[in-house]
Design a protein around this motif. Structure first.
Motif, mmCIF file in Angstrom:
data_model
loop_
_atom_site.group_PDB
_atom_site.id
_atom_site.type_symbol
_atom_site.label_atom_id
_atom_site.label_comp_id
_atom_site.label_asym_id
_atom_site.label_seq_id
_atom_site.Cartn_x
_atom_site.Cartn_y
_atom_site.Cartn_z
ATOM 1 N N ALA A 47 0.826 -1.209 0.000
ATOM 2 C CA ALA A 47 0.000 0.000 0.000
ATOM 3 C C ALA A 47 0.863 1.263 0.000
ATOM 4 O O ALA A 47 0.565 2.238 -0.712
ATOM 5 C CB ALA A 47 -0.923 -0.011 1.220
ATOM 6 N N GLU A 48 1.942 1.246 0.773
ATOM 7 C CA GLU A 48 2.831 2.409 0.827
ATOM 8 C C GLU A 48 3.489 2.668 -0.525
ATOM 9 O O GLU A 48 3.581 3.818 -0.972
ATOM 10 C CB GLU A 48 3.899 2.195 1.896
ATOM 11 C CG GLU A 48 3.375 2.298 3.320
ATOM 12 C CD GLU A 48 4.479 2.097 4.342
ATOM 13 O OE1 GLU A 48 5.632 1.816 3.932
ATOM 14 O OE2 GLU A 48 4.193 2.236 5.552
ATOM 15 N N LEU A 49 3.941 1.605 -1.172
ATOM 16 C CA LEU A 49 4.627 1.776 -2.450
ATOM 17 C C LEU A 49 3.660 2.187 -3.558
ATOM 18 O O LEU A 49 4.007 2.999 -4.422
ATOM 19 C CB LEU A 49 5.359 0.483 -2.831
ATOM 20 C CG LEU A 49 6.593 0.167 -1.980
ATOM 21 C CD1 LEU A 49 7.103 -1.237 -2.270
ATOM 22 C CD2 LEU A 49 7.694 1.195 -2.230
ATOM 23 N N LEU A 50 2.452 1.646 -3.530
ATOM 24 C CA LEU A 50 1.461 2.059 -4.521
ATOM 25 C C LEU A 50 1.174 3.548 -4.402
ATOM 26 O O LEU A 50 1.062 4.266 -5.407
ATOM 27 C CB LEU A 50 0.169 1.253 -4.345
ATOM 28 C CG LEU A 50 0.213 -0.211 -4.791
ATOM 29 C CD1 LEU A 50 -1.034 -0.945 -4.319
ATOM 30 C CD2 LEU A 50 0.351 -0.317 -6.321
ATOM 31 N N GLU A 51 1.087 4.030 -3.187
ATOM 32 C CA GLU A 51 0.828 5.462 -2.977
ATOM 33 C C GLU A 51 2.049 6.288 -3.369
ATOM 34 O O GLU A 51 1.922 7.323 -4.035
ATOM 35 C CB GLU A 51 0.470 5.713 -1.518
ATOM 36 C CG GLU A 51 0.138 7.179 -1.225
ATOM 37 C CD GLU A 51 -0.325 7.396 0.201
ATOM 38 O OE1 GLU A 51 -0.596 8.563 0.553
ATOM 39 O OE2 GLU A 51 -0.405 6.407 0.965
ATOM 40 N N ARG A 52 3.220 5.837 -2.975
ATOM 41 C CA ARG A 52 4.451 6.582 -3.247
ATOM 42 C C ARG A 52 4.687 6.751 -4.742
ATOM 43 O O ARG A 52 5.155 7.804 -5.191
ATOM 44 C CB ARG A 52 5.638 5.848 -2.615
ATOM 45 C CG ARG A 52 6.990 6.514 -2.870
ATOM 46 C CD ARG A 52 8.072 5.770 -2.114
ATOM 47 N NE ARG A 52 9.377 6.371 -2.315
ATOM 48 C CZ ARG A 52 10.498 5.944 -1.747
ATOM 49 N NH1 ARG A 52 10.457 4.903 -0.926
ATOM 50 N NH2 ARG A 52 11.649 6.531 -1.984
ATOM 51 N N PHE A 53 4.331 5.729 -5.520
ATOM 52 C CA PHE A 53 4.583 5.773 -6.955
ATOM 53 C C PHE A 53 3.328 6.101 -7.759
ATOM 54 O O PHE A 53 3.275 5.863 -8.962
ATOM 55 C CB PHE A 53 5.200 4.444 -7.416
ATOM 56 C CG PHE A 53 6.627 4.280 -6.996
ATOM 57 C CD1 PHE A 53 7.660 4.731 -7.797
ATOM 58 C CD2 PHE A 53 6.936 3.708 -5.774
ATOM 59 C CE1 PHE A 53 8.978 4.598 -7.404
ATOM 60 C CE2 PHE A 53 8.253 3.567 -5.367
ATOM 61 C CZ PHE A 53 9.289 4.014 -6.183
ATOM 62 N N ASP A 54 2.337 6.660 -7.086
ATOM 63 C CA ASP A 54 1.120 7.144 -7.736
ATOM 64 C C ASP A 54 0.445 6.053 -8.556
ATOM 65 O O ASP A 54 0.054 6.252 -9.711
ATOM 66 C CB ASP A 54 1.453 8.350 -8.618
ATOM 67 C CG ASP A 54 0.206 9.113 -9.048
ATOM 68 O OD1 ASP A 54 -0.815 9.025 -8.344
ATOM 69 O OD2 ASP A 54 0.262 9.805 -10.081
ATOM 70 N N LEU A 55 0.301 4.881 -7.943
ATOM 71 C CA LEU A 55 -0.310 3.741 -8.631
ATOM 72 C C LEU A 55 -1.540 3.215 -7.895
ATOM 73 O O LEU A 55 -2.070 2.162 -8.270
ATOM 74 C CB LEU A 55 0.722 2.603 -8.767
ATOM 75 C CG LEU A 55 1.907 2.867 -9.705
ATOM 76 C CD1 LEU A 55 2.973 1.797 -9.530
ATOM 77 C CD2 LEU A 55 1.449 2.928 -11.158
#
Length: 344
Positions: A120-128
């Motif tokens: 979830a953190e990475l999806l948000e960080r990379f605008d995905l």
């Protein structure tokens, strides 16, 4: 230099009679971007594959350490410390972006709760986030590249190898990728970057090395490398013809005249001392230029000058050696050593 993030002494690799790396050295501080440039087939990807433990170094190589771990004696610790994003996407287009990240979390042996949190953190960080439930095959090239790097970050690596990460991206997506790389470095991550976009190296790299015919033919900051190539100059433009003539007389044979534009061009290496010398000579004569511009060679000039004898060096063996730092590399870095044979 103490405790470099990546250090290699006399790195060598040959395929038959083809020498790809001929005793090259790296010493890269933590939290910096190191860019490796070179023509196609120069050995950039081979260097990445060796440093990321995908292939062994060649006979006669010296000591190599990555993330503070010896490559020869503690390869598994090296794998735990690094992430690799290759030339070819490691994204599985048949599953969603979220599922790609959860798969990487499983390979890194994260618990289900931790895997979902990191995803979830990475999806948000990379605008995905909005595209998380969509098959990755529906993603644009830029989105796939962002997902690719996000997958690399699942294991929280402190050293990341990016092998031509923006190849095929449009200018907007490329600039977005640069912002992400700067963010990683801001978090203290060390980035080893190979690229064919010289502007990319100029924008991102703290240090740049040029690989040619198996050797590093130059290394330094972008500004240091630009000073290698002659052709830098200072251009003075005047609106008053009398001032132009006086300046030409006082600057003498150093100045190249452009009578039509009332402009003088003087050789310069771009350093402050050269510029001060020119201005002091004008001040002493009471002459003031209306416009002064400093021109220095760019990295394109440096690259062509250092590799001008290069021909199409790709051979079948070298091309094979230079390809494939995608899914295999990612899986290799994530799967424990005892299970490696099943993924080779």
């Amino acid at each position: 230099m103490t405790n470099p993030a990546i250090a290699a002494n006399g790195l060598r690799k040959a395929y038959g009679e083809k020498t790809v790396l001929d005793g090259i050295d790296f010493s890269i501080p933590a939290g910096t971007v190191f860019a490796l440039l070179g023509p196609n087939g120069a050995g950039k990807t081979t260097a990445v594959k060796i440093l990321s433990t995908l292939i062994p170094p060649g006979e006669g190589s010296g000591a190599i350490s990555v993330g503070g771990h010896d490559l020869a004696t503690d390869a598994q610790a090296v794998r735990a410390a690094i992430g690799v994003t290759g030339q070819f996407s490691a994204v599985d287009g048949l599953i969603t972006g979220e599922e790609n990240l959860l798969l990487m979390a499983d390979l890194h042996h994260l618990s289900k709760a931790e895997g979902r949190r990191v995803t979830a953190e990475l999806l948000e960080r990379f605008d995905l986030t909005e595209a998380a439930k969509k098959p990755a095959s529906t993603y644009s090239g830029g989105m796939k590249r962002r997902l690719d790097i996000a997958m690399t970050l699942v294991g929280n690596p402190r050293v990341i190898f990016l092998d031509e990460p923006t190849t095929g991206l449009d200018p907007r997506s490329r600039h977005g990728m640069w912002q992400m790389i700067r963010g990683l470095v801001g978090d203290g991550v060390t980035v080893f970057l190979t690229t064919q976009y010289l502007e990319e190296a100029d924008e991102l790299a703290d240090r740049i090395a040029v690989l040619h015919n198996g050797k590093l033919v130059a290394e330094g900051s972008a500004e240091e490398l630009k000073r290698i190539v002659p052709g830098g100059h200072v251009r003075l433009r005047f609106s008053d013809p009398a001032a132009y003539r006086d300046a030409a007389a006082h600057l003498g044979g150093d100045a190249v005249r452009d009578d039509a534009a009332l402009a003088l061009q003087l050789p310069s290496d771009g350093t402050q001392s050269i510029l001060r010398s020119i201005l002091d000579r004008l001040d002493a004569a009471g002459i003031e230029a209306d416009e002064l511009t400093v021109h220095t060679p760019d990295l394109d000039d440096v690259f062509f000058a250092l590799t001008e004898t290069d021909t199409d060096t790709d051979t079948k063996t070298d091309t094979e050696a230079e390809s494939g730092t995608g899914t295999a590399a990612r899986t290799h870095a994530a799967v424990p050593a005892q299970n490696k044979e099943s993924v080779r």
